[in-house]
Every structure is written in structure tokens, then in C-alpha cells.
Design a protein around this motif. Sequence first.
Motif, short mmCIF file in Angstrom:
data_model
loop_
_atom_site.label_atom_id
_atom_site.label_comp_id
_atom_site.label_asym_id
_atom_site.label_seq_id
_atom_site.Cartn_x
_atom_site.Cartn_y
_atom_site.Cartn_z
N UNK A 132 39.36 27.67 75.56
CA UNK A 132 39.73 27.14 74.25
C UNK A 132 38.81 26.00 73.83
N UNK A 133 38.41 25.18 74.79
CA UNK A 133 37.50 24.08 74.44
C UNK A 133 36.17 24.62 73.92
N UNK A 134 35.65 25.66 74.56
CA UNK A 134 34.41 26.26 74.08
C UNK A 134 34.56 26.78 72.65
N UNK A 135 35.68 27.41 72.37
CA UNK A 135 35.92 27.95 71.03
C UNK A 135 36.04 26.83 70.01
N UNK A 136 36.75 25.77 70.37
CA UNK A 136 36.93 24.65 69.44
C UNK A 136 35.61 23.93 69.18
N UNK A 137 34.89 23.60 70.24
CA UNK A 137 33.65 22.83 70.08
C UNK A 137 32.62 23.61 69.27
N UNK A 138 32.40 24.87 69.63
CA UNK A 138 31.43 25.67 68.88
C UNK A 138 31.89 25.90 67.45
N UNK A 139 33.21 26.03 67.25
CA UNK A 139 33.73 26.21 65.90
C UNK A 139 33.55 24.99 65.03
N UNK A 140 33.79 23.83 65.59
CA UNK A 140 33.60 22.59 64.83
C UNK A 140 32.14 22.41 64.43
N UNK A 142 29.87 24.68 64.04
CA UNK A 142 29.40 25.73 63.14
C UNK A 142 30.01 25.63 61.74
N UNK A 143 31.05 24.83 61.57
CA UNK A 143 31.70 24.70 60.27
C UNK A 143 30.76 24.02 59.27
N UNK A 144 30.64 24.59 58.10
CA UNK A 144 29.74 24.04 57.10
C UNK A 144 30.22 22.68 56.60
N UNK A 145 29.26 21.86 56.23
CA UNK A 145 29.60 20.56 55.65
C UNK A 145 30.44 20.76 54.39
N UNK A 146 31.49 20.00 54.28
CA UNK A 146 32.39 20.11 53.14
C UNK A 146 33.56 21.05 53.38
N UNK A 147 33.50 21.84 54.48
CA UNK A 147 34.60 22.72 54.83
C UNK A 147 35.36 22.14 56.02
N UNK A 148 36.51 22.72 56.32
CA UNK A 148 37.34 22.23 57.44
C UNK A 148 37.50 23.33 58.47
N UNK A 149 37.93 22.90 59.65
CA UNK A 149 38.12 23.82 60.77
C UNK A 149 39.55 23.68 61.29
N UNK A 150 40.23 24.79 61.43
CA UNK A 150 41.57 24.82 62.01
C UNK A 150 41.58 25.76 63.20
N UNK A 151 42.47 25.48 64.14
CA UNK A 151 42.53 26.30 65.36
C UNK A 151 43.94 26.24 65.91
N UNK A 152 44.47 27.40 66.27
CA UNK A 152 45.82 27.47 66.84
C UNK A 152 45.74 28.17 68.19
N UNK A 153 45.56 27.39 69.24
CA UNK A 153 45.51 27.92 70.58
C UNK A 153 46.77 27.58 71.35
N UNK A 154 46.84 28.05 72.56
CA UNK A 154 47.99 27.73 73.41
C UNK A 154 47.97 26.27 73.83
#
Length: 316
Positions: A132-140, A142-154
Motif C-alpha cells: 500500500x505504501x508503494x501505491x500511495x507514494x507513487x500515486x502522490x 504522479x498526481x498532476x499539479x492542481x489535482x488531488x489524490x485519494x486512496x482507500x486501502x486496508x
Amino acid sequence: MRVTVFTEPHRGASYDDQLRFARLAEEGGFEGFLRADHYQAMGDEPALPGPTDAWLTLAALARETNRIRLGTLVTSATFRLPGPLAVMVAQVDQMSGGRVELGIGAGWYAREHTSYGIPFPAVGERFDRFAEQLEVISGLWATRAGETFSYAGKHYQLTEAPALPKPVQTPGPPIIVGGRGPRRTPELAARYADEFNVPFTSLEQTAAAYERARQASDQIGRADSGRAPLVCSAGIVVAVGRTDSEAKQRAAPLHVKSALPPEDPVVGSPQQLVDRIGEFAAIGTERVHLRLIDLSDLDHLELIASEVLPHLETTR
């Protein structure tokens, strides 16, 4: 061949010790200075003056070096929450001008967790959190400037994170995943990492681990998604000298009882290290991390810079 030095400050090294070593490695032509992320020595030695935090150290080194790449082998996923870790690494990447790499793993050394009050769940949960940490870190990142990132993991939930600051490197600093595990480690490397590292073991075991990582990459369709193949790297424990006695003296700490798994060190002449690196290159290794035991032994570092690096086709 890309060549870095890997250090273990938890054995006993101040920030100033690490700064001297990193600057000398930079002057000597090494590509990178990577350090372990541990809060306690593996044996019974006192390891004075005590631990230094990996990312605090790398942030300072980012401002006091110019060219050398900086990173961890590896940050434990148990030590930090993934959102703040993504912020931390992105900031250090900015501070360094884009020279940072994040080596990250599930965590394994129970004693340091007990000593410092860090939760240490069972191995299955640690790997679930790591994934989950790998998914969150890479997702944050990769998120474009001005957009937001949400994640629902266990284990981790993020809601409309601004995904700032942005690292200099895009889509983010290279991620290194490594280990000797037969299933989850190569799969996670294939899915999220830029580099797959096999630490401090034999050529045969390293080659087998590379093959597992390649098979995992094929299974998830890494190439079909347009991503570059994993960089295959190896860790090599090094104790070389101008004489046999000098090499054996440098190898003495390897005989001290430790929690580390069995290793396959190079103890001998600089030419023996050149030969071992050549053997690793023959099985597909593109980068080697040379583990030098004593950060106060600057002569060891200078010997490798002068007697090993010139005999390799290195990338600096």
C-alpha cells in the motif's frame, strides 16, 4: 556498470562522518551514496555515537554535495506513514536538484522496533502495508499539479491529498525494491519499482532472483504499459586491501555475531573486486552497491576509487 557506495551508519557514525564519506565518494567518481535506514546496530556493540535518521541525513547531504546521487537501502515501511514519507522524499529531491532515490522495504529487524516503540506486525501484514505504501507514494508523485489524490486501502486512507510538494524527477525519484523473497518481493518490484536489488548474496542466487523479477514483469505486462525494464542491481560486501593482511583486517567485523543473513563478501585485492563485478555484469547486473563497513576508513574508499573504478566501464 553503475557503482555506488552503501553504508551502515547504525554501526556507529555521526553526520560529519557521513558527510566526509559522501564527499570523498563524489570526488572519487562513484555514482551514488546510499545508506541503510536503521535505528539500532545488529550486534551487541554500542555503535556510538548512536543512530542518525536516514532522511534527515540525506536532506543535509543534499545541500552539501553537488553531483552524487543519494538514497536509502532501504527505508522500512514500518517507520513512516506513506503520505509524509512521499512529502519528505520529494522535498529532499528538490533540495538535491533531483538526485534522490527511494529504496523501500517491508521491514525486518524486530529489535529496533521494540527498542524505540515502533509497531512491528507479523510479516504478512508488513508486506501488505509495504504494498500500500508503494501505491500511495507513487500515486502522490504522479498526481498532476492542481489535482488531488485519494486512496482507500486496508491500512492507509487518504482523502483529497494535494499531492505536494512535487519532486524534481518525474514522475518521481527512482524507487528501489529488493530482497531475496521468492514471490511478493519480485512482484512488487515489477509493479512499482525502477530497480530490483538483490543484496549481498551469491551469483547463483542473484541470477535466480533476477529471473523471478523478469517473470513477474511479464505476468503484469510491464513492457506493454510502456514502462522501462527493471534495472537489476546487486549488493556486494567489500573488504579489499593492498595486502592480504589489510583485507583481512577490514573483514574482521564480518565475523562478529549479527542478525544479518549469510552474505558472500569479496575479501582480497582490488582486482578480485573487479573480477566479481565482471561476474555480476555477466548475469545482467547493471548497477552494484558496494557495502563498505567502516565509514572512518577513508583509505578503503580511496583504494576502490583508484584501483577498481578505472577498470570498469562506469556511469557517473
